[in-house]
Write an enzyme that holds these catalytic residues in place. Structure first.
Site, PDB file in Angstrom:
ATOM      1  N   LYS A 180       0.826  -1.198   0.000  1.00  0.00           N
ATOM      2  CA  LYS A 180       0.000   0.000   0.000  1.00  0.00           C
ATOM      3  C   LYS A 180       0.864   1.253   0.000  1.00  0.00           C
ATOM      4  CE  LYS A 180      -4.623  -0.848   1.729  1.00  0.00           C
ATOM      5  NZ  LYS A 180      -5.656  -0.371   2.678  1.00  0.00           N
ATOM      6  N   ARG A 237     -24.947  -4.900   6.567  1.00  0.00           N
ATOM      7  CA  ARG A 237     -24.564  -6.258   6.195  1.00  0.00           C
ATOM      8  C   ARG A 237     -24.864  -7.264   7.295  1.00  0.00           C
ATOM      9  NH1 ARG A 237     -20.125  -5.522   2.285  1.00  0.00           N
ATOM     10  NH2 ARG A 237     -18.938  -7.231   3.195  1.00  0.00           N
ATOM     11  N   GLU A 243     -18.837  -8.207   9.313  1.00  0.00           N
ATOM     12  CA  GLU A 243     -19.806  -7.567  10.192  1.00  0.00           C
ATOM     13  C   GLU A 243     -20.837  -8.552  10.740  1.00  0.00           C
ATOM     14  OE1 GLU A 243     -17.997  -4.535   7.554  1.00  0.00           O
ATOM     15  OE2 GLU A 243     -18.962  -6.471   7.184  1.00  0.00           O
TER      16      GLU A 243
END
Length: 623
Positions: A284, A398, A370
């Site tokens: 990243k 979700r 989640e």
């Protein structure tokens, strides 16, 4: 000024005429453009910088939009936007009327679906592959998914089905060892083992040859699996077998910042029968040292100074709601050893980093999962603990089933703290938390509180922790109002709001952050001789019946909420008025029946008529 290659590209197909060295130059130019623009607009910098070479390599070989490239989460797709005709408007990134920070089909035919939540790309890609097979066409389907997103339950379900269907598709696993918070879980360790086993093919082949020479016993060992290759993988490095045991071919890890290597492997797999996973290892923030050094900060960042990497912030008048929640929870946890905090890859975003450091044994980060987080909270509550689940409102969508079945059905004492409730500004429709009032309000046993300021948030959290049963506490993104925080939190009376301004003509029943603009509207109306009472309703469920009953005889009742009006708090007020037989003209103000674009909070609230001026005008019009 030297002309850049990206300035003369008319379509992604132009990349097919460039050499690998020229494509490397393109990648550098894209990185410079991303950093230059996001320094002014903010954005998802680290993830997009890490995926540049993957996107350049894909577009240099595949024919988008005929070939379909599906991005998981879409915030890694800035290079994709630049290469697909949006370079000239890239400086409008995440601004009102500009281009979205996520893939958006309305912007370009190259954007397959409006990705903003993790773990959905594989399902969408398989659907596209199945449709292609049914049509009898031959386009390629490519899904680009991160290692953290691959750990989500939806991705696991899709992998299982992909292995069963055996439709031809390519999964590009962007393995950067980072999500928003550091990745957790066994699957992440699995990728670590895969990275460490680049030479397993040579080991497998030499061991196969040795065993074959050993006679019958050796040959039996070789044939243990479905075939020689599979058996040797299981025998030598069993941890690499998770995908191939599902029926998905898997490449050895390759350098995700080497365009030549990426193009070579993509060319090899383009026409492979069945599904294949290309394991790409990236970093990243690559190409911008500050993002490389602090990828968590540059995951989603506001405007920043390019030279120093310092985020440019306006002087804050008050702490953020997230900070207030964090401090309040820390105080509650110090006094109650049963409190356990749970989040889903959002330790920093939800303000739980301090809790994790202070109480590591009572902090759980489940990764991008989640539904599992909410289900686990039920188990903790059944075990005598007091779970506090901190998740963004948009991501709690979700886990609605787990809210209902695992928690509310058993009336368990779990507190769901929904950060980023309401409009969130620049991230746009995939991240606006405007549905929670509806899905929370509909659930039996669930109590819902919408604090209007930071002091109310402290009281609400304390109330939810000391009262039985499940609670939702929802609060917005960004800076709070600046009111003094209570030294000792109060236990709020269930279903009881408070009048914050008196008036006899109009009742403004406001929820959460909308109390402040409702008060502004009341002042504007007062200047025109219209007396407006403003009630901070506090509770979305149960509603304050006395406050509603007190509207009888008024000229108008207006409800104001930062959520969708269909099934929201305002409709709850209308239902209560009908039960009480109150016949007063009404207007329900909130998010209309459409998705709201990205933009600054001031612009969005004004557009929706949810600022003080808009509320006052709606009241006058209805009167």
């Amino acid at each position: 000024m030297t002309q850049r290659i990206i300035d003369i590209l008319s379509s992604p197909q132009d990349l097919q005429h460039l050499s690998n060295d020229e494509l490397e130059i393109v990648a550098c130019e894209i990185r410079e453009e991303i950093v230059s623009v996001t320094a002014k607009t903010g954005g998802h910098v680290a993830s997009s910088l890490g995926a540049v070479e993957i996107i350049v390599a894909l577009h240099s070989l595949f024919n988008s939009p005929t070939d379909r490239i599906v991005f998981d989460v879409g915030h890694q797709a800035y290079a994709h936007k630049i290469l697909t005709g949006r370079l000239q408007e890239f400086d409008t990134l995440r601004t009102y009327g500009g281009i979205s920070g996520f893939t958006k089909p309305e912007e370009s035919p190259h954007d397959v679906h409006p990705s903003g939540h993790a773990s959905d790309s594989l399902s969408v890609a398989l659907g596209l592959a199945k449709a292609r097979d049914l049509r009898g066409s031959d386009e390629n389907i490519v899904a680009v998914i991160g290692d953290a997103a691959l750990a989500g339950g939806m991705a696991f379900e899709a992998l299982n089905h992909i292995g069963h269907e055996q439709s031809r598709m390519i999964i590009v696993l962007n393995d950067n060892e980072m999500s928003i918070s550091r990745n957790v879980g066994a699957l992440m360790r699995h990728f670590g083992y895969m990275r460490a086993s680049d030479q397993y093919r040579q080991t497998r082949d030499s061991l196969q040859e040795m065993l074959t020479r050993r006679g019958r016993v050796g040959k039996q060992l070789v044939s243990l699996g479905r075939n020689v290759r599979g058996s040797m993988k299981q025998l030598v490095i069993p941890r690499t077998m998770i995908f191939e045991q599902l029926g998905i071919m898997c490449t050895a890890p390759i350098d995700g910042h080497n365009i030549a290597a990426l193009r070579e492997i993509f060319e090899k797999v383009m026409h492979t029968d069945g599904p294949i996973l290309v394991h790409v290892v990236t970093r990243k923030g690559t190409g911008y040292e500050h993002a490389e050094r602090s990828p968590e900060v540059f995951h989603g960042v506001g405007p920043y100074d390019i030279a120093t990497g310092a985020v440019i912030k306006q002087a804050a008048k008050a702490p953020t709601y997230t900070k207030v929640f964090s401090d309040a929870l820390m105080a509650e946890a110090a006094a109650d050893q049963d409190i356990v905090a749970i989040t889903a890859a959002m330790k920093d975003g939800t303000g739980l980093a301090g809790f994790a450091e202070a109480h590591p044994d009572r902090f759980v980060d489940v990764g991008i999962a989640e539904g599992h987080a909410v289900g686990m909270a039920a188990g903790l509550a059944l075990g005598g603990k007091k779970p506090v689940v901190a998740i963004y409102s948009t991501f709690m969508q979700r886990a609605v089933d787990q809210l209902i079945i695992d928690n509310a059905l058993s009336d368990l004492p779990v507190v769901f703290c929904l950060d980023r409730a309401g409009l969130v500004g620049d991230d746009g429709p995939t991240h606006h938390g405007v549905f929670d009032l509806v899905y929370a309000r509909m659930i039996p046993n669930m109590r819902v509180i919408a604090p209007s300021n930071e002091a109310e948030l402290v009281h609400a959290l304390h109330t939810a922790l000391v009262k039985p049963g499940p609670f939702v506490v929802r609060y917005p993104r960004g800076e709070a109002t600046g009111v003094a925080l209570p030294e000792v939190p109060e236990v709020l009376k269930t279903g009881k709001g408070k009048v914050v301004r008196k008036g006899k003509d109009v009742a403004l029943l406001a929820f959460g952050r909308m109390v402040a603009p409702a008060r502004e509207a009341a002042e504007l109306l007062g200047e025109q001789g219209i007396g407006a009472r403003v009630v901070d309703m506090r509770w979305v469920k149960p509603l304050d019946r006395e406050a509603i009953r007190a509207t009888a005889g008024m000229k108008l009742v207006a409800t104001v909420e930062e959520g969708v009006v269909n099934g929201g708090a305002g409709q709850g007020v209308l239902e209560e008025m009908a039960r009480l037989g109150i016949q007063v003209p009404t207007v329900v103000l909130g998010i209309p029946d459409r998705f709201v674009s990205q933009g600054s909070m001031e612009v969005l609230l004004a557009e929706l008529g949810l600022d003080g001026k808009g509320i006052a005008e709606a009241v006058k019009k209805r009167l």
